[in-house]
Design a protein around this motif. Structure first.
Motif, PDB file in Angstrom:
ATOM      1  N   HIS A   1      -3.431  -6.054  -6.770  1.00  0.00           N
ATOM      2  CA  HIS A   1      -4.327  -5.189  -6.125  1.00  0.00           C
ATOM      3  C   HIS A   1      -4.204  -6.496  -4.861  1.00  0.00           C
ATOM      4  O   HIS A   1      -2.786  -7.186  -4.931  1.00  0.00           O
TER       5      HIS A   1
ATOM      6  N   SER B   1      -8.292  -4.645   1.181  1.00  0.00           N
ATOM      7  CA  SER B   1      -8.603  -3.285   1.923  1.00  0.00           C
ATOM      8  C   SER B   1      -8.278  -4.030   3.354  1.00  0.00           C
ATOM      9  O   SER B   1      -8.752  -2.709   4.187  1.00  0.00           O
TER      10      SER B   1
ATOM     11  N   PHE C   1      -3.162  -1.011   3.210  1.00  0.00           N
ATOM     12  CA  PHE C   1      -4.153  -0.068   3.513  1.00  0.00           C
ATOM     13  C   PHE C   1      -4.581   0.762   4.935  1.00  0.00           C
ATOM     14  O   PHE C   1      -4.930   1.281   4.383  1.00  0.00           O
TER      15      PHE C   1
ATOM     16  N   PHE D   1      -0.786   3.366  -2.363  1.00  0.00           N
ATOM     17  CA  PHE D   1      -2.300   2.719  -4.097  1.00  0.00           C
ATOM     18  C   PHE D   1      -2.605   3.603  -4.579  1.00  0.00           C
ATOM     19  O   PHE D   1      -2.315   4.722  -4.400  1.00  0.00           O
TER      20      PHE D   1
ATOM     21  N   VAL E   1      -9.685   5.731  -3.729  1.00  0.00           N
ATOM     22  CA  VAL E   1      -8.750   5.187  -4.053  1.00  0.00           C
ATOM     23  C   VAL E   1      -9.653   3.658  -5.422  1.00  0.00           C
ATOM     24  O   VAL E   1     -10.920   3.870  -5.802  1.00  0.00           O
TER      25      VAL E   1
ATOM     26  N   CYS F   1     -10.629   0.791  -7.530  1.00  0.00           N
ATOM     27  CA  CYS F   1     -10.330  -0.629  -7.367  1.00  0.00           C
ATOM     28  C   CYS F   1     -10.913  -1.037  -8.757  1.00  0.00           C
ATOM     29  O   CYS F   1     -12.459  -0.882  -8.499  1.00  0.00           O
TER      30      CYS F   1
ATOM     31  N   VAL G   1      -8.025  -3.107  -3.323  1.00  0.00           N
ATOM     32  CA  VAL G   1      -7.613  -1.743  -3.515  1.00  0.00           C
ATOM     33  C   VAL G   1      -6.259  -1.701  -4.870  1.00  0.00           C
ATOM     34  O   VAL G   1      -5.404  -2.509  -4.278  1.00  0.00           O
ATOM     35  N   ASP G   2      -5.883  -0.779  -5.931  1.00  0.00           N
ATOM     36  CA  ASP G   2      -5.202  -1.627  -6.373  1.00  0.00           C
ATOM     37  C   ASP G   2      -4.011  -0.721  -6.146  1.00  0.00           C
ATOM     38  O   ASP G   2      -3.674   0.479  -5.654  1.00  0.00           O
ATOM     39  N   LEU G   3      -2.576  -2.143  -6.239  1.00  0.00           N
ATOM     40  CA  LEU G   3      -1.462  -0.941  -5.934  1.00  0.00           C
ATOM     41  C   LEU G   3      -0.503  -0.057  -6.900  1.00  0.00           C
ATOM     42  O   LEU G   3      -1.086  -0.675  -8.412  1.00  0.00           O
ATOM     43  N   ASP G   4      -0.040   1.017  -6.426  1.00  0.00           N
ATOM     44  CA  ASP G   4       0.770   1.475  -7.590  1.00  0.00           C
ATOM     45  C   ASP G   4       2.060   1.661  -8.015  1.00  0.00           C
ATOM     46  O   ASP G   4       2.941   2.157  -6.659  1.00  0.00           O
TER      47      ASP G   4
END
Length: 586
Positions: free
Chosen positions: A139, A142, A147, A161, A194, A196, A203-206
């Motif tokens: 993550h 934010s 972000f 994200f 999003v 979290c 915020v979690d990365l994709d």
């Protein structure tokens, strides 16, 4: 042109992670991102990149401050002055610009926070010590540019994200916190939700988007260029998300770690990956893979089990757990610690301690000033997640009697146990100097973990380390133990280890060096009363003399009975290296 062996291996991992993309193109993009040639030499498998002389200090970049100095410079001076002869590696917790969680909400992965120093300070430190850095990979903040770009719908960031419809059934997801899993955000394209895992600011990365992977490979390249060679993969167990699953320890996560290791170790042969997975013990062990994932895994069950042993005076659970732990293959090692910037995790003792025993542990440490953080359980109810307390205060007494005069002895016993175990020891800076609970920081920050994140004024600490204080006593004793360890081949991280059956009051194990030239019987009284030990129980090998490294005492009678004082540690060896005399004299 025929593909190199490295290209073939990278492509195989990418095919699993991104089956709809051309693995050949993506392989070249990965090699370019991390700046590794396709014909880079392959590291020798199962090579130990460490020895018994490796010991890690964990610290924030600003745990020590001095007026007019960059904290990283102050830290470097302290290490050179006091610890150059016993600490090999320094883990600097996230030193980047951040918005919360004391660094783990990273706003910019490519710069050093001016509050702690500059990249030059990190590189200078790397000239004298191995530097371990955090790859906060699950993550970001934010308030990061990524972000902000996500909200504006531009790259890099618009596709970085994890987002799902707000009404998605996520009841199967394992949670480490009690906060909401989804955060509602207004973007240029409308309302989005999003993911979290830890907080709404994280915020979690994709990583289902390969551009996220390529971005992190460029970040890793930068870190290597600045001198960082050990990489801590923060919260990596949560990396990959698939709706309808627990979203933890997924096969794609393990595949990603294998890919990262492959790319990193071909870019930098001395590189080491450490996975930070605060999860039940059996799940944690899977991150070794087949010696092709983490070089080291955090030994998360050790802190709660060891503390429970020393405050209860009963080593049964610690001993039983140790008997189940497989020997690490060569090329892998346990990352042993008993305190860190976080609390004492309770998930790693699931199935090892009963609910009643966990409750008893919590209640005892609360008497010593501890706080308790919670997470949301499968039933939606809060469950204890970790105990927040300084290690020195956690060991100030026992379940039966509360605070007592044995705090320092108990504390040193805990470290002697860890230092002798199979694996590489890591000691938190506040453990080295026996820092107490910081109640003021909890009050001012509102965060329970702040209780064990004290910030020392460097000159004040220096005064305490030369005065008649417990800080000085503990610091000097731990330095001596670390140097003793360094001189013993039997304490190599991959030396053989066997458990001793000495009852519930004496905890012990036997270590033998890889080449067999040295044996050490490590025995510890884990109670507040003297305990008798019959040396005949150890079945000592037929050496003429056995020697206690810690107290410098010789034992010629191999069937004698001896008495161990409360919390006394005994490192009994059949061979005393020459360097031991120097360490014992300090």
């Amino acid at each position: 042109m025929a593909l190199s062996r490295l290209e073939q291996r990278i492509g195989a991992h990418l095919q699993v992670l991104y089956p709809d993309l051309d693995p050949g193109e993506l392989t070249q993009a990965c090699l370019q991102a991390i700046s590794s040639p396709p014909d880079a030499p392959t590291p020798v498998p199962h090579s130990n990149l460490w020895s018994q002389c490796d010991c890690v200090m964990i610290t924030y970049g600003d745990s020590l401050r001095r007026e007019g100095e960059a904290p990283l410079h102050t830290l470097h001076q302290f290490l050179n002055r006091h610890l150059a002869d016993c600490i090999s590696t320094v883990h600097i917790l996230p030193f980047f610009p951040y918005s919360s969680d004391d660094g783990f909400s990273v706003m910019d992965y490519s710069s050093v926070s001016p509050k702690v120093g500059e990249w030059e300070d990190v590189s200078a430190l790397a000239e004298d010590f191995t530097v371990m850095g955090d790859l906060v990979i699950n993550h970001c903040s934010s308030r990061s540019r990524w972000f902000e770009n996500f909200k504006a719908g531009v790259e890099p960031g618009a596709s970085f994200f994890v987002q799902v419809p707000g009404d998605t059934d996520l009841s199967a997801v394992v949670r480490p916190r009690t906060s909401s899993l989804l955060r509602e955000v207004e973007t240029a394209s409308g309302t989005r939700h999003v993911w979290c895992t830890f907080s709404e600011d994280q915020v979690d990365l994709d990583f289902r988007n390969p551009e996220v992977l390529l971005t992190f490979l460029r970040i890793i390249r930068l870190y290597i260029e600045k001198g960082i060679t050990w990489f801590r993969l923060d919260a990596v167990a949560f990396l990959w998300k698939e709706i309808g699953t627990r979203c933890i320890n997924l096969p794609q996560t393990h595949q990603m770690i294998r890919l990262l290791r492959l790319l990193i170790e071909h870019r930098e042969p001395a590189a080491t990956l450490i996975t930070e997975t605060n999860i039940p013990n059996n799940e944690n062990l899977t991150y070794f893979g087949n010696a092709n994932e983490a070089h080291m895994i955090y030994n998360f069950s050790l802190p709660p089990l060891l503390i429970n042993t020393l405050i209860s005076g009963n080593c049964t659970h610690l001993k039983n757990w140790l008997m189940t732990m497989p020997a690490a293959q060569h090329g892998t090692a346990y990352f042993n610690f008993i305190a860190s910037h976080d609390g004492i995790g309770l998930r790693p003792v699931e199935g090892l301690l009963t609910d009643w025993e966990v409750s008893n542990l919590i209640q005892t440490l609360q008497r010593f000033g501890a706080r308790v953080s919670t997470r949301t359980g499968p039933d939606g109810q809060p469950k204890p997640y970790e105990i927040n307390v300084s290690l020195f205060d956690a060991l100030k007494g026992t379940v039966q009697h509360g605070p007592d005069p044995w705090q320092v002895a108990r504390y040193l016993c805990a470290h002697a146990i860890m230092l002798g175990l199979e694996g590489i020891p890591a000691i938190y800076v506040h453990s080295l100097v026996a820092t107490e609970n910081d109640e003021d920081r909890v009050t001012h920050s509102g965060h329970l973990r702040s209780i064990n994140r004290h910030i020392w004024q460097a000159d004040d600490l220096e005064e305490k380390l030369v005065g008649e204080t417990h800080h000085r006593g503990v610091f000097n004793a731990l330095r001596r133990l670390i140097k003793l360890r360094c001189a013993q081949p039997a304490f190599h991280p991959n030396a053989s280890q066997f458990n001793l059956q000495l009852g519930e009051s004496l905890f012990g194990y036997w270590r033998q060096s890889v080449s067999g030239e040295q044996s050490i019987f490590a025995i510890y009284n884990v109670t507040d009363t003297p305990q008798r030990l019959n040396l005949a129980e150890l079945n000592l090998l037929a050496a003429d003399l056995w020697h206690d490294l810690i107290r410098g005492q010789d034992y010629e009678d191999q069937v004698a009975q001896i008495t161990l004082a409360p919390y006394q540690a005994l490192w009994l060896t059949d061979q005393v290296p020459v360097a031991e005399a120097d360490a014992a004299a300090d």
